[in-house]
Design a protein around this motif. Structure first.
Motif, short mmCIF file in Angstrom:
data_model
loop_
_atom_site.label_atom_id
_atom_site.label_comp_id
_atom_site.label_asym_id
_atom_site.label_seq_id
_atom_site.Cartn_x
_atom_site.Cartn_y
_atom_site.Cartn_z
N ARG A 48 16.48 -7.64 -37.56
CA ARG A 48 16.53 -6.25 -38.03
C ARG A 48 15.57 -5.38 -37.22
O ARG A 48 15.90 -4.24 -36.88
CB ARG A 48 16.18 -6.19 -39.52
CG ARG A 48 16.09 -4.77 -40.08
CD ARG A 48 17.35 -3.97 -39.80
NE ARG A 48 17.22 -2.60 -40.25
CZ ARG A 48 18.00 -1.60 -39.83
NH1 ARG A 48 18.95 -1.84 -38.92
NH2 ARG A 48 17.81 -0.39 -40.30
N ILE A 49 14.38 -5.92 -36.89
CA ILE A 49 13.42 -5.17 -36.08
C ILE A 49 14.02 -4.83 -34.72
O ILE A 49 13.86 -3.71 -34.21
CB ILE A 49 12.12 -5.98 -35.91
CG1 ILE A 49 11.35 -6.02 -37.24
CG2 ILE A 49 11.24 -5.38 -34.82
CD1 ILE A 49 10.07 -6.81 -37.19
N GLN A 50 14.73 -5.79 -34.13
CA GLN A 50 15.37 -5.56 -32.83
C GLN A 50 16.40 -4.45 -32.93
O GLN A 50 16.51 -3.59 -32.04
CB GLN A 50 16.01 -6.85 -32.33
CG GLN A 50 16.68 -6.74 -30.96
CD GLN A 50 15.70 -6.35 -29.87
OE1 GLN A 50 14.58 -6.83 -29.84
NE2 GLN A 50 16.12 -5.47 -28.97
N GLU A 51 17.16 -4.44 -34.02
CA GLU A 51 18.16 -3.38 -34.22
C GLU A 51 17.48 -2.02 -34.30
O GLU A 51 17.96 -1.03 -33.71
CB GLU A 51 18.95 -3.65 -35.50
CG GLU A 51 19.84 -4.88 -35.43
CD GLU A 51 20.52 -5.18 -36.76
OE1 GLU A 51 20.23 -4.44 -37.74
OE2 GLU A 51 21.33 -6.12 -36.84
N ILE A 52 16.37 -1.94 -35.03
CA ILE A 52 15.65 -0.68 -35.17
C ILE A 52 15.08 -0.23 -33.83
O ILE A 52 15.16 0.95 -33.47
CB ILE A 52 14.52 -0.82 -36.21
CG1 ILE A 52 15.12 -1.06 -37.60
CG2 ILE A 52 13.64 0.42 -36.23
CD1 ILE A 52 14.09 -1.31 -38.68
N LEU A 53 14.51 -1.16 -33.07
CA LEU A 53 13.94 -0.81 -31.77
C LEU A 53 15.01 -0.28 -30.82
O LEU A 53 14.76 0.65 -30.04
CB LEU A 53 13.25 -2.04 -31.15
CG LEU A 53 11.97 -2.52 -31.86
CD1 LEU A 53 11.42 -3.76 -31.17
CD2 LEU A 53 10.92 -1.43 -31.90
N VAL A 54 16.20 -0.87 -30.90
CA VAL A 54 17.31 -0.38 -30.06
C VAL A 54 17.68 1.04 -30.46
O VAL A 54 17.89 1.92 -29.62
CB VAL A 54 18.52 -1.32 -30.16
CG1 VAL A 54 19.74 -0.69 -29.49
CG2 VAL A 54 18.20 -2.67 -29.53
N GLU A 55 17.76 1.29 -31.77
CA GLU A 55 18.12 2.62 -32.25
C GLU A 55 17.06 3.65 -31.87
O GLU A 55 17.38 4.80 -31.56
CB GLU A 55 18.29 2.60 -33.77
CG GLU A 55 19.54 1.85 -34.23
CD GLU A 55 19.80 2.07 -35.71
OE1 GLU A 55 19.99 3.23 -36.11
OE2 GLU A 55 19.80 1.08 -36.46
N LEU A 56 15.80 3.22 -31.89
CA LEU A 56 14.71 4.13 -31.54
C LEU A 56 14.45 4.18 -30.03
O LEU A 56 13.58 4.91 -29.58
CB LEU A 56 13.42 3.70 -32.25
CG LEU A 56 13.42 3.81 -33.79
CD1 LEU A 56 12.12 3.26 -34.35
CD2 LEU A 56 13.63 5.25 -34.24
#
Length: 250
Positions: free
Chosen positions: A34-42
């Motif tokens: 989930r952290i990786q998904e957020i970092l990609v979005e940001l």
């Protein structure tokens, strides 16, 4: 026997701790997804804390050879070379896309990379060209109203995107804090297990010392018994000699 039971109990707890570590790593890995998904979005390249088992914790790891341990170049077929070149091109393309200017990231967010609201993601606002071609003084009343409406919608969209970005940042902070709590809790259990290990080693050492002293005591007693037997035999021999002398004198 007591020392053996203490050691056996500790070994069982150690195996349980190893299993707990594997489960903890799996839990952290799930959160990291989930952290990786957020970092990609940001559009952020922050490092992700991703612990793993050490080779010494994997009994059969010595039987496996890692790619990093192979120094010679790998012999590859034509098909493998084509596959490798294709993969390198894809990676280079992804890298080029990730190196774009920040405004590209903003446009991606505005065009739906971030799932803020369906109407924002699916219907990005397009600024009519005439708004930039006509000065405000030359615009009609209807055109001025249309510009005002557009700017208000654009303001709402930017605000929604910012709110979503802040929500993602807050979620990211919460997830990282959760990982930190999970890792800290496991570390504390390991420290406690290490303290128990010292106690177990102390019990075993005391038991070995007791056995050593007992063995020395047995050996000393054996020597004393042996010396006593020899002395009794000598006394018996002397008694017989005295008895023989007495008989001769009579």
């Amino acid at each position: 026997e007591h020392a053996r039971e203490v050691a056996k109990d500790f070994n069982n707890r150690f195996q349980a701790a190893l299993l707990e570590k594997e489960n903890t790593l799996g839990l952290i890995e799930g959160i990291n997804e989930r952290i990786q998904e957020i970092l990609v979005e940001l559009n952020c390249n922050d490092e992700i804390f991703s612990p793993s088992l050490h080779d010494t914790e994997i009994p059969d790891s010595i039987l496996h050879v890692k790619e990093t341990e192979i120094e010679s170049a790998k012999c590859e077929s034509a098909a493998e070379r084509l596959e490798r070149e294709k993969l390198e091109e894809e990676q280079a393309s992804k890298q080029a896309q990730s190196d774009d200017a920040p405004e590209r990231a903003l446009m991606e967010m505005m065009n739906g990379t971030l799932e803020v609201k369906k109407q924002i993601a699916q219907e990005p606002l397009q600024r009519p060209s005439w708004m930039d071609e006509i000065s405000p003084e030359e615009m009609s009343e209807d055109q001025q109203k249309e510009v005002a409406t557009y700017e208000e919608k654009e303001k709402e969209r930017v605000q929604a995107l910012e709110e979503h970005r802040q929500a993602l940042t807050l979620e990211l902070k919460k997830l990282r804090s959760e990982i930190n709590d999970i890792a800290s809790a496991f570390d504390k259990s390991v420290v406690s297990l290490q303290s128990d290990r010292f106690q177990v080693r102390n019990v075993i050492a005391q038991n070995e010392l007791y056995q050593t002293r007992l063995a020395n005591s047995i050996f000393r007693n054996y020597d004393n018994i042996k010396a006593t037997i020899v002395l009794e035999e000598e006394i018996e021999s002397k008694r017989k000699e005295l008895t023989g002398l007495s008989a001769s004198s009579a």
